[in-house]
Write an enzyme that holds these catalytic residues in place. Sequence first.
Site, mmCIF file in Angstrom:
data_model
loop_
_atom_site.group_PDB
_atom_site.id
_atom_site.type_symbol
_atom_site.label_atom_id
_atom_site.label_comp_id
_atom_site.label_asym_id
_atom_site.label_seq_id
_atom_site.Cartn_x
_atom_site.Cartn_y
_atom_site.Cartn_z
ATOM 1 C CG HIS A 52 74.607 51.596 32.620
ATOM 2 N ND1 HIS A 52 73.898 52.036 33.699
ATOM 3 C CD2 HIS A 52 73.807 51.819 31.552
ATOM 4 C CE1 HIS A 52 72.730 52.519 33.297
ATOM 5 N NE2 HIS A 52 72.651 52.390 32.006
ATOM 6 C CD1 TRP A 93 64.762 52.579 31.455
ATOM 7 C CD2 TRP A 93 64.307 53.948 33.165
ATOM 8 N NE1 TRP A 93 65.834 53.401 31.619
ATOM 9 C CE2 TRP A 93 65.591 54.260 32.665
ATOM 10 C CE3 TRP A 93 63.814 54.688 34.232
ATOM 11 C CZ2 TRP A 93 66.384 55.271 33.205
ATOM 12 C CZ3 TRP A 93 64.609 55.700 34.765
ATOM 13 C CH2 TRP A 93 65.874 55.984 34.258
ATOM 14 C CB THR A 101 71.739 48.168 33.457
ATOM 15 O OG1 THR A 101 72.945 47.849 34.132
ATOM 16 C CG2 THR A 101 72.040 48.921 32.182
ATOM 17 C CD GLU A 102 69.319 52.405 30.394
ATOM 18 O OE1 GLU A 102 68.271 53.013 30.152
ATOM 19 O OE2 GLU A 102 70.417 52.962 30.567
ATOM 20 C CG MET A 103 64.501 51.709 35.706
ATOM 21 S SD MET A 103 64.123 51.914 37.432
ATOM 22 C CE MET A 103 65.506 52.915 37.944
#
Lengths: 432, 431
Positions: free
Chosen positions: A109, A299, A145-147
């Site tokens: 991640h 995001w 990871t986190e878009m």
Amino acid sequence: MKSICLYFQVHQPLRLRRYRFFDIGNNHYYYDDFGNESLLRKMANDSYLPSNKIILKLIHSSNKQFKVSFSISGVLLDLLELYTPDVIDSFKELADTGCVDFVAETYSHSLVALKNKQEFKAQVKMHSKRIEQLFGQKPVAFSNTEMIYSDDIGKTVASMGFKAMLTEGAKHILGWKSPNYLYCNALNPKLKLLMRNYNLSDDIAFRFSVKEWNEWPLTSEKFTTWLDQLDDKEELVNIFMAYETFGEHQKKESGIFKFLKKLPLQILNNGGYKFATPGELVKEYQPIAVAHVPNTISWTDEERDLSAWLGNELQDEAFNKLYELSDAINELDDARLRKDWNYLQSSDHFYYMCTKFFSDGDVRSYFNPYNSPYDAFINYMNVLSDFKLRIEALKKEKSKSVPLETVIAKKDKEIKHYKSELTKLKQQFMLD
Amino acid sequence: MKVLMFGWEFPPHISGGLGTACYGLTKGLSKINDLDIVFVVPKSYGDEDQSKMQLVGANNVNIKQVQEHIEKFKTKHTYLEVESTLIPYTDPDEYYSFRDSKLYSKNRLFKVNAEGKLEFTGKYGANLIDEIYKYAYVASTISLDNEHDIIHAHDWLCYPAGIAAKEISGKPLVVHVHATDFDRSGGKVNPKVFEIEKMGMDAADKIITVSNLTRQIVINKYGQDPSKVETVYNAVEPVSLEQKKEIKKGVKEKVVTFLGRITLQKGPEYFVEAAHQVLQRTDDVRFVMAGSGDMLEKMVARAAQLGISDRFHFTGFLKGDDVFKMFELSDVYVMPSVSEPFGISPLEAMQSNVPVIISKQSGVSEILNHAVKVDYWDIDALADAIYGIIKYDSLSDVFKEKGKEEVDNLKWTSAARHVHDVYADTINSNN
């Protein structure tokens, strides 16, 4: 008929223990076992297990019409295996229905996509392999990871053979365009993009239990009428959120689980909708346009950029000092070092060092084990210093050790020498 | 001779050099036969070492008897408020929490517990001035209950207590200046603190300063008669053998240490800059900034900005054993104080065989020969000295050997004898 793509990102940070200067060089264990275990147990009981149970029931009661996708980080898989293997089993059960798609991501991640392509690819492969081992399916879609996404990252992802990538339908990227169509990468149109509908997603993920919100309380009927209000031509709706929305960010008392139970059936009974996985979407639809994303988006937060993880001097310093080590790690190829290396790359470490005012960040500040970004930085750098010492020590050890062949050759030579000496002496003895 | 002594903190509950100095001095004084000391601190926890003297906690005193004097003090010195940034020392319990104003914002009112006693927090904070005056009110009772020949008050926090005691008993007052607000504030003196300091010095029959540097400040800035001011240098407690446990050093590089409150007075920024310079010339070194304070965050950010964070470490506040451990791990100790009335910590470092670099603006530089002395602002000289000691073993060996010898001769017993002489003089000239 519109397709609804429901995707959940599943990840929990691996907490570091309080690692002090005195530990550097003396103690090579970096993790807060107690904190990690209690956090995982809480997550499993409050969120993962009850949500999985509901989803399994929905799949059966909808006659397999209900479909969802997950991306579970490798770090979390390790933690789940260690502390709450029952959660892994329940995900396996979901996988067996054939209605659940697992999406690839980076193992740690991490933010590696921004730094090192080689390392990025390796991490994604490692994750895909792990998913295949556990759930028996090879991911066809990728979510970073986190878009986190840019044209360039998309190109790398395409080169790895992925058909689709999930990212944020950020306002400053799409402008007047709707996220409710399929898009494609600007550098390699073979890679299709699923853009998150952040309005509908955040209605559930962030606003569900906010009583000040004029739409509160949100019911499955209301949500379905919102879907009905979309333009007839729009093809799909991407609802992406963190899986912890259910039971953690939105507590059980808010009625989130009831909502989760009712919504899919409501949508299916309403008619005009079906649920689909990213893999199915790219087969069914054609991209309507190219999405140009020259600057990286995510995001997270109102800015939808990287400022939660990188940008202040603490974060940049830690990030650069970490990736200075990647060559050495690959050279040494040591299993234990690599394990810590993976864990140290988690984006969470950098998130804790964020000094900007947390507005949306509140969602995760609850899990933050540090009192301040400075505190997080000090602790992380101490760990990294020890990690560096281990790398140096191993390098030295390796340079000292001689390959086996040369040792054998040397011994052979010695044996030969002794043999000839022996025969010589024997002959001499005989003569005497 | 009976001494009534007012302090603010006492081991093990200390947050700065004041407590260490008070303890060392009283221990030294206790070795003098004809001396009896009653040491008063605002809050006694019960676990202090009481073998050397009688310790009276102000919170064990019933305040009913002093009601009258409270009124008197209140009219004479109006209620003062100190902004939290002026807290002389930060609270050690704030370890890693970096200044939390909520901690202090309550307790604005005087708290009286069930037995009619005042509650003292005994810690530095925004209600400090409250505490100082509460302490003073209680001091007058203590002064009545404990017979004495002379009163000794340590630092401005205790001056009002000393004055109150003197007003009751009429005995001579000695104030001991460990620091002035000129040192703490870097020149921007808080007028309220200054007022209390001046009031104490004016009321005193004799003033003891910890260095000539401080003596000059007392004479020049507080307008005191030079003949009234005498310098008694601090000393250092010898380290007992049992404390000298083997400590495993985890890093092979040389360790250069800054240890103290990370505040303007201690000059931490000069240490960071010098570290940066040294690191440009050699890899074989690590820097450690141990302690906590209001400039810590700024220093962390600066180290990150310079890109030296993998060689520059922070430990947060260190307590008891950890301080000792830190010295044992160190190869150089640096005290770049902008203004340091004395500075005991270099002496502690030298005891642990650590070469020291101190600023010329420190009182301790007046008595040390075997230490490198630089101007606090001279980053080049500081970097140079650090480089020299870590690179040239012969230099560091000499500093270790000679420094140890030198510091072993600085004994609290001689400081105590000096103080005893001051007592005797003061009592004589008062009669």
